[in-house]
Motif scaffolding. Structure first.
Motif, mmCIF file in Angstrom:
data_model
loop_
_atom_site.group_PDB
_atom_site.id
_atom_site.type_symbol
_atom_site.label_atom_id
_atom_site.label_comp_id
_atom_site.label_asym_id
_atom_site.label_seq_id
_atom_site.Cartn_x
_atom_site.Cartn_y
_atom_site.Cartn_z
ATOM 1 N N ARG A 382 0.838 -1.214 0.000
ATOM 2 C CA ARG A 382 0.000 0.000 0.000
ATOM 3 C C ARG A 382 0.867 1.256 0.000
ATOM 4 N N VAL A 383 2.001 1.216 0.714
ATOM 5 C CA VAL A 383 2.913 2.358 0.697
ATOM 6 C C VAL A 383 3.443 2.571 -0.715
ATOM 7 N N ARG A 384 3.734 1.482 -1.416
ATOM 8 C CA ARG A 384 4.188 1.603 -2.807
ATOM 9 C C ARG A 384 3.124 2.295 -3.661
ATOM 10 N N LYS A 385 1.851 1.968 -3.433
ATOM 11 C CA LYS A 385 0.777 2.598 -4.198
ATOM 12 C C LYS A 385 0.674 4.084 -3.859
ATOM 13 N N ALA A 386 0.902 4.433 -2.579
ATOM 14 C CA ALA A 386 0.890 5.846 -2.200
ATOM 15 C C ALA A 386 2.011 6.604 -2.901
ATOM 16 N N ILE A 387 3.173 5.969 -3.020
ATOM 17 C CA ILE A 387 4.304 6.605 -3.697
ATOM 18 C C ILE A 387 3.978 6.854 -5.167
ATOM 19 N N LYS A 388 3.284 5.909 -5.788
ATOM 20 C CA LYS A 388 2.902 6.092 -7.190
ATOM 21 C C LYS A 388 1.979 7.288 -7.365
ATOM 22 N N LYS A 389 1.244 7.624 -6.295
ATOM 23 C CA LYS A 389 0.362 8.794 -6.355
ATOM 24 C C LYS A 389 1.091 10.084 -5.978
ATOM 25 N N GLY A 390 2.377 9.965 -5.605
ATOM 26 C CA GLY A 390 3.159 11.162 -5.318
ATOM 27 C C GLY A 390 3.619 11.313 -3.887
ATOM 28 N N ALA A 391 3.389 10.332 -3.024
ATOM 29 C CA ALA A 391 3.773 10.453 -1.622
ATOM 30 C C ALA A 391 5.294 10.412 -1.452
ATOM 31 N N LYS A 392 5.790 11.133 -0.446
ATOM 32 C CA LYS A 392 7.191 11.082 -0.066
ATOM 33 C C LYS A 392 7.324 10.215 1.178
ATOM 34 N N VAL A 393 8.408 9.454 1.266
ATOM 35 C CA VAL A 393 8.619 8.556 2.394
ATOM 36 C C VAL A 393 9.964 8.861 3.049
ATOM 37 N N PHE A 394 9.914 9.098 4.366
ATOM 38 C CA PHE A 394 11.114 9.267 5.174
ATOM 39 C C PHE A 394 11.162 8.115 6.180
ATOM 40 N N ALA A 395 12.339 7.826 6.715
ATOM 41 C CA ALA A 395 12.446 6.706 7.654
ATOM 42 C C ALA A 395 13.543 6.959 8.674
ATOM 43 N N ILE A 396 13.275 6.496 9.899
ATOM 44 C CA ILE A 396 14.262 6.487 10.974
ATOM 45 C C ILE A 396 14.513 5.032 11.341
ATOM 46 N N GLY A 397 15.762 4.605 11.261
ATOM 47 C CA GLY A 397 16.117 3.226 11.554
ATOM 48 C C GLY A 397 17.254 2.787 10.658
ATOM 49 N N PRO A 398 17.793 1.584 10.896
ATOM 50 C CA PRO A 398 18.853 1.067 10.026
ATOM 51 C C PRO A 398 18.348 0.920 8.594
ATOM 52 N N GLU A 399 19.154 1.290 7.636
ATOM 53 C CA GLU A 399 18.737 1.243 6.236
ATOM 54 C C GLU A 399 18.509 -0.194 5.784
ATOM 55 N N THR A 400 17.437 -0.397 5.052
ATOM 56 C CA THR A 400 17.107 -1.704 4.489
ATOM 57 C C THR A 400 16.320 -1.499 3.211
ATOM 58 N N ASP A 401 16.220 -2.523 2.400
ATOM 59 C CA ASP A 401 15.531 -2.418 1.116
ATOM 60 C C ASP A 401 14.038 -2.644 1.331
ATOM 61 N N LEU A 402 13.255 -1.582 1.167
ATOM 62 C CA LEU A 402 11.804 -1.675 1.328
ATOM 63 C C LEU A 402 11.091 -1.766 -0.014
ATOM 64 N N TYR A 404 11.106 0.455 -2.370
ATOM 65 C CA TYR A 404 10.776 1.769 -2.924
ATOM 66 C C TYR A 404 11.762 2.787 -2.360
ATOM 67 N N ARG A 405 11.729 3.968 -2.941
ATOM 68 C CA ARG A 405 12.694 4.994 -2.554
ATOM 69 C C ARG A 405 12.326 5.596 -1.209
ATOM 70 N N VAL A 406 13.287 5.607 -0.305
ATOM 71 C CA VAL A 406 13.099 6.140 1.043
ATOM 72 C C VAL A 406 14.249 7.102 1.340
ATOM 73 N N GLU A 407 13.934 8.216 1.979
ATOM 74 C CA GLU A 407 14.980 9.119 2.448
ATOM 75 C C GLU A 407 15.277 8.772 3.897
ATOM 76 N N TRP A 408 16.403 8.102 4.120
ATOM 77 C CA TRP A 408 16.755 7.650 5.472
ATOM 78 C C TRP A 408 17.362 8.810 6.256
#
Length: 672
Positions: A382-402, A404-408
């Motif tokens: 569902r987060v991937r679908k939100a990104i396709k609609k233009g959502a930005k994703v930020f994350a706090i935590g150890p970097e991992t492959d989710l 989709y593009r995340v700004e860690w």
């Protein structure tokens, strides 16, 4: 909204709809192989041909043709019939005649559509093309000679799973579908391509040659491998569940299921507890139910009794256990067996308030201490679908492959009190902001996260008058929300229960627990697998798995759902709540219900939200907690996606997936 005629029937369709969708609205069946409602349009199988006027005097692919005003569409004209017969004849030119040994037989789109829309003969008498099999890992079996290049698997891997490891090589007659370098597909959603494949080129490797669909009894149930509450269908024959398939539920799992949901079912018949056991002179010995109950009754515990539940337990069992301990004078009950001690007095503060489906509408998302790909794969989609609609994703935590593009932003929880300005600007300009909190951030950081929810204005009234709550907690256990609703939480978590040093302790399927803390307790394990809990128990009472009982579970968004019994428990095993009811009579604290309906009525009276099925909402009144975030997130709670519970650990398929996909072990494939 365009208006057009389909076989003389006028229909009005939404703007942007295709002719194929217009035909379906008009009640006309349009055959298709490459088209799928949840994937992008490929238009390469040509099976969905229709005649359209005005337009060129030839059949057109309805899946890729936009619906427009004043169109006239004909779905069964002689032109269309001849075109479909021709397309089907081409598709069958190289298809092998192996329906009798194909696992797709009986539920194959190619079989159904060739019968309905094809000719009774072929004019092609050349040798058929043969394609070598491809290796796609322990989940997907390939017979690529059957492939018609519909590309559904490619589009699913790229668009839904986000793991671009399936593609096409070659051109024309030499085109072949394969995984990257013919390696195992690493997506935890790879099993869905088996459902998508319309011809049997991709089938389920663990289910290969096991059964035909008409031999199976089909039972609707709820998945317990995570807290998403995926709606599933359990297909069983005799006393064994042979496969689990997703059931469409747009609010929860759409039509997808994780590989763990699908293929852990072979663990249901391995490592099972099918008889009571009592520890005598340090060794567990098989016993009768009466002997096991007497051993428990012989413990002079008084009110020094505790209970800890595991990750897969149904609400009926939790309610019965709580009632039994209450009758014995104890309130020492806990379900967060791994040591979490977050404040659960406000259910909204530990709920996925935006809802799973609502995730698609978020325009900025902050992930805090969650590896969403492993903790809730179908929320991750569902987060991937939100990104396709233009959502930005930020994350706090150890970097991992989710996927989709995340700004860690880093892995220090102190960032919650000092977010970068770019994040604050994004939230300030967002209409529907969202924070998703995982288990790695709850313990020690819940106060800071709740303070952040206030500072970022996550709870708001929308312009259309609707309510939006962007604060969300991701649970990983199917029993977590149900347990919290029933009050299975101590202020200090499992540490409080261990500190009380109970003389008698019940463990309901608790296999992720540190049993050293209960070394002085008389331990009673109620569960279905001989896993960690059974090895430490003084008495084992064999219970039923989720497939062997009718039970209620609450998913991470507070949706109350119910699964039905597909098969019976093995041997002397019984449904968990019936075990507790029988034990209560022996202990002199007889519980006031004799049937499942009476239990559910009592549970609904005690907790009204559990009295009916469906999504429940909780008032937003989070507790006032210390807003100082503590420490750095060094890792995520789930270390191995495929081995998170006793059923998975007993599953040969999940063991193979863990070894190959998580730990990189190589397996040699025998030549065939």
């Amino acid at each position: 909204m365009p208006k057009l005629k389909v076989d003389g029937v006028e229909v009005e369709v939404p703007a942007g709809a295709t002719v194929l969708q217009a035909c379906e609205i008009a009640g006309k069946e349009i055959p298709r192989f490459c088209y799928h409602e949840r994937l992008s349009i490929a238009g390469n199988c040509r099976m969905c041909l229709v005649e359209v006027k005005p337009g060129p005097p030839k059949p057109q692919a309805s899946c890729a043709l936009p619906a427009a005003d004043n169109q006239e569409v004909f779905t069964n004209s002689p032109m269309v019939k001849n075109a479909r017969e021709g397309v089907m004849e081409f598709l069958l030119i190289n298809h092998p005649l192996d329906c009798p040994i194909c696992d797709q037989g009986g539920e194959c789109d190619l079989q159904d559509q060739s019968l309905a829309y094809g000719r009774g003969h072929s004019r092609y008498d050349e040798n058929k093309r043969a394609v070598t099999e491809k290796y796609m890992g322990p989940i997907v079996k390939t017979v690529m000679t059957r492939c018609i290049q519909c590309t559904r698997c490619i589009r699913f891997a790229e668009e839904v799973a986000g793991v671009e490891e399936i593609g096409a090589i070659g051109r024309g007659e030499d085109m072949q579908i394969t995984s990257y370098l013919e390696g195992a597909v690493t997506s935890e959603l790879s099993g869905n391509v088996v459902d998508l494949c319309p011809v049997g080129a991709l089938t389920s490797k663990p289910y290969s040659f096991e059964a035909r669909p008409w031999e199976l009894k089909k039972t609707l149930s709820i998945d317990v491998m995570d807290a998403v509450g995926t709606n599933i269908r359990l297909d069983s024959r005799g006393r064994q569940v042979l496969r689990a398939l997703p059931v469409i539920n747009e609010d929860v799992n759409e039509e997808w299921a994780s590989d763990k949901t699908r293929h852990a079912v072979d663990g249901l018949v391995r490592g099972r507890l099918d008889s009571p056991y009592v520890r005598v002179n340090g060794k567990l010995q098989k016993a009768s139910w009466d002997d096991a109950f007497r051993a428990i009754a012989a413990v002079d515990a008084g009110s020094s009794v505790a209970a800890v539940h595991g990750d897969l337990v149904d609400c009926e069992t939790l309610f019965a256990a709580k009632a039994l301990l209450g009758a014995m004078g104890s309130t020492l009950i806990e379900g967060r067996q791994t040591g979490m001690d977050y404040d659960a007095t406000s259910l909204a503060a530990v709920n996925f308030n935006t809802t799973i489906a609502g995730t698609e509408d978020a325009d900025v998302i902050l992930l805090v201490g969650t590896n969403l790909r492993w903790e809730a794969p179908l929320v991750n989609t569902r987060v991937r679908k939100a990104i396709k609609k233009g959502a930005k994703v930020f994350a706090i935590g150890p970097e991992t492959d989710l996927t989709y593009r995340v700004e860690w932003l880093g892995d220090d929880l102190a960032l919650l009190g000092n977010l970068p300005q770019v994040v604050r600007d994004a939230f300030a300009g967002a209409a529907k902001p969202m924070v998703i909190v995982g288990g790695a951030a709850l313990k020690g950081g819940q106060g800071a996260v709740l303070a952040l929810a206030g500072s970022l204005n996550l709870v708001r009234t929308l312009e259309d008058g609707g309510a939006w709550n962007g604060f969300n907690v991701v649970h990983m256990a199917a029993s977590r929300m149900g347990g919290l609703m029933l009050g299975w939480a101590q202020p200090g978590g499992i540490a409080d229960v261990a500190a009380a040093k109970p003389k008698l302790a019940f463990f309901l399927g608790a296999d992720e627990l540190d049993y050293a803390a209960f070394a002085e307790s008389f331990k009673v394990y109620v569960g279905h697998h001989g896993d960690v809990g059974a090895r430490h128990a003084d008495v084992i009472l064999p219970g039923a798995s989720y497939a062997e009982k009718s039970g209620t579970w609450v998913n991470l968004e507070g949706r109350v759902q119910r699964g039905e019994r597909a098969v019976f428990p093995p041997g002397d095993a019984r449904e968990d709540w019936t075990i507790l009811r029988a034990l209560s009579a022996v202990l002199g604290q007889t519980l006031p219900f004799d049937t499942i309906d009476e239990l559910r009525a009592a549970m609904g009276a005690a907790v009204p939200e559990l009295g009916s099925l469906g999504l429940k909402t909780f008032a937003w009144n989070p507790p006032a907690l210390d807003a100082t975030a503590m420490g750095t997130i060094t890792g995520y709670p789930i270390k191995d996606f495929y081995l998170t519970n006793a059923i998975c650990r007993a599953s040969p398929t999940m063991q193979r997936c863990s070894a190959e996909l998580v730990h990189g072990q190589e397996f040699a494939e025998a030549a065939e």
